[in-house]
Design a protein around this motif. Structure first.
Motif, PDB file in Angstrom:
ATOM      1  N   GLY A   1     -20.318  50.465  25.558  1.00  0.00           N
ATOM      2  CA  GLY A   1     -19.186  49.647  25.977  1.00  0.00           C
ATOM      3  C   GLY A   1     -18.120  50.361  26.783  1.00  0.00           C
ATOM      4  N   ARG A   2     -18.291  51.654  27.033  1.00  0.00           N
ATOM      5  CA  ARG A   2     -17.293  52.426  27.790  1.00  0.00           C
ATOM      6  C   ARG A   2     -17.901  52.965  29.074  1.00  0.00           C
ATOM      7  NH1 ARG A   2     -14.176  56.015  23.231  1.00  0.00           N
ATOM      8  NH2 ARG A   2     -13.174  54.228  22.232  1.00  0.00           N
ATOM      9  N   GLU A   3     -17.106  52.977  30.110  1.00  0.00           N
ATOM     10  CA  GLU A   3     -17.532  53.502  31.408  1.00  0.00           C
ATOM     11  C   GLU A   3     -17.774  55.007  31.297  1.00  0.00           C
ATOM     12  OE1 GLU A   3     -18.390  52.335  35.381  1.00  0.00           O
ATOM     13  OE2 GLU A   3     -17.848  51.163  33.629  1.00  0.00           O
ATOM     14  N   HIS A   4     -18.860  55.467  31.902  1.00  0.00           N
ATOM     15  CA  HIS A   4     -19.225  56.881  31.846  1.00  0.00           C
ATOM     16  C   HIS A   4     -19.699  57.320  33.225  1.00  0.00           C
ATOM     17  CE1 HIS A   4     -20.800  60.566  29.991  1.00  0.00           C
ATOM     18  NE2 HIS A   4     -21.851  60.401  30.774  1.00  0.00           N
ATOM     19  N   GLU A   5     -19.095  58.373  33.755  1.00  0.00           N
ATOM     20  CA  GLU A   5     -19.512  58.917  35.054  1.00  0.00           C
ATOM     21  C   GLU A   5     -20.832  59.657  34.879  1.00  0.00           C
ATOM     22  OE1 GLU A   5     -18.057  58.516  38.091  1.00  0.00           O
ATOM     23  OE2 GLU A   5     -16.709  57.130  37.065  1.00  0.00           O
ATOM     24  N   LEU A   6     -21.748  59.418  35.799  1.00  0.00           N
ATOM     25  CA  LEU A   6     -23.055  60.066  35.750  1.00  0.00           C
ATOM     26  C   LEU A   6     -23.111  61.269  36.679  1.00  0.00           C
ATOM     27  CD1 LEU A   6     -25.383  56.936  35.942  1.00  0.00           C
ATOM     28  CD2 LEU A   6     -25.024  58.409  33.952  1.00  0.00           C
ATOM     29  N   GLU A   7     -23.805  62.305  36.223  1.00  0.00           N
ATOM     30  CA  GLU A   7     -24.122  63.421  37.101  1.00  0.00           C
ATOM     31  C   GLU A   7     -25.296  62.992  37.980  1.00  0.00           C
ATOM     32  OE1 GLU A   7     -25.173  66.513  34.363  1.00  0.00           O
ATOM     33  OE2 GLU A   7     -23.072  67.096  34.066  1.00  0.00           O
ATOM     34  N   GLU A   8     -25.483  63.647  39.076  1.00  0.00           N
ATOM     35  CA  GLU A   8     -26.624  63.380  39.950  1.00  0.00           C
ATOM     36  C   GLU A   8     -27.915  63.618  39.182  1.00  0.00           C
ATOM     37  OE1 GLU A   8     -28.581  62.216  43.325  1.00  0.00           O
ATOM     38  OE2 GLU A   8     -26.395  62.312  43.138  1.00  0.00           O
ATOM     39  N   GLY A   9     -28.797  62.623  39.132  1.00  0.00           N
ATOM     40  CA  GLY A   9     -30.084  62.758  38.458  1.00  0.00           C
ATOM     41  C   GLY A   9     -30.011  62.886  36.942  1.00  0.00           C
ATOM     42  N   GLU A  10     -28.923  62.409  36.357  1.00  0.00           N
ATOM     43  CA  GLU A  10     -28.734  62.553  34.903  1.00  0.00           C
ATOM     44  C   GLU A  10     -29.820  61.819  34.110  1.00  0.00           C
ATOM     45  OE1 GLU A  10     -25.207  62.279  31.577  1.00  0.00           O
ATOM     46  OE2 GLU A  10     -24.733  62.080  33.694  1.00  0.00           O
ATOM     47  N   THR A  11     -30.371  62.516  33.141  1.00  0.00           N
ATOM     48  CA  THR A  11     -31.394  61.942  32.263  1.00  0.00           C
ATOM     49  C   THR A  11     -30.757  61.520  30.940  1.00  0.00           C
ATOM     50  OG1 THR A  11     -31.913  64.058  31.246  1.00  0.00           O
ATOM     51  CG2 THR A  11     -33.193  63.447  33.219  1.00  0.00           C
ATOM     52  N   VAL A  12     -31.524  60.795  30.156  1.00  0.00           N
ATOM     53  CA  VAL A  12     -31.051  60.411  28.824  1.00  0.00           C
ATOM     54  C   VAL A  12     -30.741  61.674  28.010  1.00  0.00           C
ATOM     55  CG1 VAL A  12     -31.716  59.335  26.642  1.00  0.00           C
ATOM     56  CG2 VAL A  12     -32.233  58.185  28.794  1.00  0.00           C
ATOM     57  N   ALA A  13     -31.618  62.675  28.087  1.00  0.00           N
ATOM     58  CA  ALA A  13     -31.410  63.919  27.338  1.00  0.00           C
ATOM     59  C   ALA A  13     -30.092  64.585  27.734  1.00  0.00           C
ATOM     60  CB  ALA A  13     -32.573  64.875  27.568  1.00  0.00           C
ATOM     61  N   ARG A  14     -29.802  64.643  29.025  1.00  0.00           N
ATOM     62  CA  ARG A  14     -28.551  65.268  29.495  1.00  0.00           C
ATOM     63  C   ARG A  14     -27.342  64.452  29.048  1.00  0.00           C
ATOM     64  NH1 ARG A  14     -25.076  68.896  29.853  1.00  0.00           N
ATOM     65  NH2 ARG A  14     -23.815  68.941  31.744  1.00  0.00           N
TER      66      ARG A  14
ATOM     67  N   GLU B   1     -26.689  65.232  25.481  1.00  0.00           N
ATOM     68  CA  GLU B   1     -26.114  66.576  25.401  1.00  0.00           C
ATOM     69  C   GLU B   1     -24.620  66.537  25.724  1.00  0.00           C
ATOM     70  OE1 GLU B   1     -26.524  70.411  28.210  1.00  0.00           O
ATOM     71  OE2 GLU B   1     -28.413  69.720  27.319  1.00  0.00           O
ATOM     72  N   ARG B   2     -24.264  65.856  26.793  1.00  0.00           N
ATOM     73  CA  ARG B   2     -22.850  65.761  27.190  1.00  0.00           C
ATOM     74  C   ARG B   2     -22.019  65.002  26.160  1.00  0.00           C
ATOM     75  NH1 ARG B   2     -22.556  63.513  33.047  1.00  0.00           N
ATOM     76  NH2 ARG B   2     -20.387  63.487  32.470  1.00  0.00           N
ATOM     77  N   LEU B   3     -22.642  64.049  25.466  1.00  0.00           N
ATOM     78  CA  LEU B   3     -21.935  63.288  24.433  1.00  0.00           C
ATOM     79  C   LEU B   3     -21.875  64.047  23.104  1.00  0.00           C
ATOM     80  CD1 LEU B   3     -23.437  59.732  25.054  1.00  0.00           C
ATOM     81  CD2 LEU B   3     -21.149  60.537  25.693  1.00  0.00           C
ATOM     82  N   GLY B   4     -22.618  65.145  23.001  1.00  0.00           N
ATOM     83  CA  GLY B   4     -22.635  65.916  21.764  1.00  0.00           C
ATOM     84  C   GLY B   4     -23.477  65.275  20.668  1.00  0.00           C
ATOM     85  N   VAL B   5     -24.477  64.494  21.083  1.00  0.00           N
ATOM     86  CA  VAL B   5     -25.351  63.810  20.130  1.00  0.00           C
ATOM     87  C   VAL B   5     -26.723  64.470  20.168  1.00  0.00           C
ATOM     88  CG1 VAL B   5     -26.447  61.629  19.539  1.00  0.00           C
ATOM     89  CG2 VAL B   5     -24.125  61.630  20.481  1.00  0.00           C
ATOM     90  N   PRO B   6     -27.190  65.013  19.035  1.00  0.00           N
ATOM     91  CA  PRO B   6     -28.533  65.601  19.015  1.00  0.00           C
ATOM     92  C   PRO B   6     -29.591  64.549  19.343  1.00  0.00           C
ATOM     93  CG  PRO B   6     -27.307  66.161  17.013  1.00  0.00           C
ATOM     94  CD  PRO B   6     -26.516  65.120  17.748  1.00  0.00           C
ATOM     95  N   GLY B   7     -30.419  64.814  20.339  1.00  0.00           N
ATOM     96  CA  GLY B   7     -31.412  63.847  20.794  1.00  0.00           C
ATOM     97  C   GLY B   7     -32.418  63.444  19.745  1.00  0.00           C
ATOM     98  N   HIS B   8     -32.755  64.364  18.841  1.00  0.00           N
ATOM     99  CA  HIS B   8     -33.753  64.035  17.830  1.00  0.00           C
ATOM    100  C   HIS B   8     -33.212  63.082  16.772  1.00  0.00           C
ATOM    101  CE1 HIS B   8     -31.748  67.727  16.521  1.00  0.00           C
ATOM    102  NE2 HIS B   8     -31.969  67.326  15.289  1.00  0.00           N
ATOM    103  N   TYR B   9     -31.890  62.860  16.751  1.00  0.00           N
ATOM    104  CA  TYR B   9     -31.301  61.907  15.819  1.00  0.00           C
ATOM    105  C   TYR B   9     -30.873  60.604  16.485  1.00  0.00           C
ATOM    106  CZ  TYR B   9     -31.061  65.592  12.328  1.00  0.00           C
ATOM    107  OH  TYR B   9     -31.370  66.579  11.438  1.00  0.00           O
ATOM    108  N   ALA B  10     -30.888  60.558  17.806  1.00  0.00           N
ATOM    109  CA  ALA B  10     -30.344  59.405  18.529  1.00  0.00           C
ATOM    110  C   ALA B  10     -31.411  58.361  18.845  1.00  0.00           C
ATOM    111  CB  ALA B  10     -29.695  59.873  19.829  1.00  0.00           C
ATOM    112  N   LEU B  11     -31.006  57.116  18.755  1.00  0.00           N
ATOM    113  CA  LEU B  11     -31.795  55.990  19.235  1.00  0.00           C
ATOM    114  C   LEU B  11     -31.092  55.482  20.481  1.00  0.00           C
ATOM    115  CD1 LEU B  11     -32.385  54.112  15.875  1.00  0.00           C
ATOM    116  CD2 LEU B  11     -33.955  55.632  17.050  1.00  0.00           C
ATOM    117  N   VAL B  12     -31.841  55.272  21.560  1.00  0.00           N
ATOM    118  CA  VAL B  12     -31.230  54.895  22.836  1.00  0.00           C
ATOM    119  C   VAL B  12     -31.884  53.638  23.383  1.00  0.00           C
ATOM    120  CG1 VAL B  12     -30.776  55.639  25.211  1.00  0.00           C
ATOM    121  CG2 VAL B  12     -30.690  57.309  23.346  1.00  0.00           C
TER     122      VAL B  12
END
Length: 67
Positions: free
Chosen positions: A8-21, A24-35
């Motif tokens: 629900g919040r606007e987020h600036e993307l890096e060029e070629g940003e992946t879900v994993a990146r 990482e930038r949000l500080g959420v461990p990928g192995h625990y996250a559902l996306v």
């Protein structure tokens, strides 16, 4: 620079940003996250390869176990 919506919040993307990146930038461990990307689940095994784009709507959740 492009942007997407994350939980629900606007987020600036890096060029070629992946879900994993993003996680990482949000500080959420990928192995625990559902996306979800645009209301479609993203498999954990694909977090490194799924590239985000302008206007994407992302939902990041962390499952909670209890009992």
């Amino acid at each position: 620079m492009s942007s997407c919506t994350v939980n629900g919040r606007e987020h600036e993307l890096e060029e070629g940003e992946t879900v994993a990146r993003l996680l990482e930038r949000l500080g959420v461990p990928g192995h625990y996250a559902l996306v979800e990307r645009n209301k479609e689940p993203v498999e954990r095994s694909r977090y490194e390869e799924v590239t985000l784009g302008a206007g994407d709507r992302i939902v990041v959740a962390r499952p909670v176990a209890g009992g």
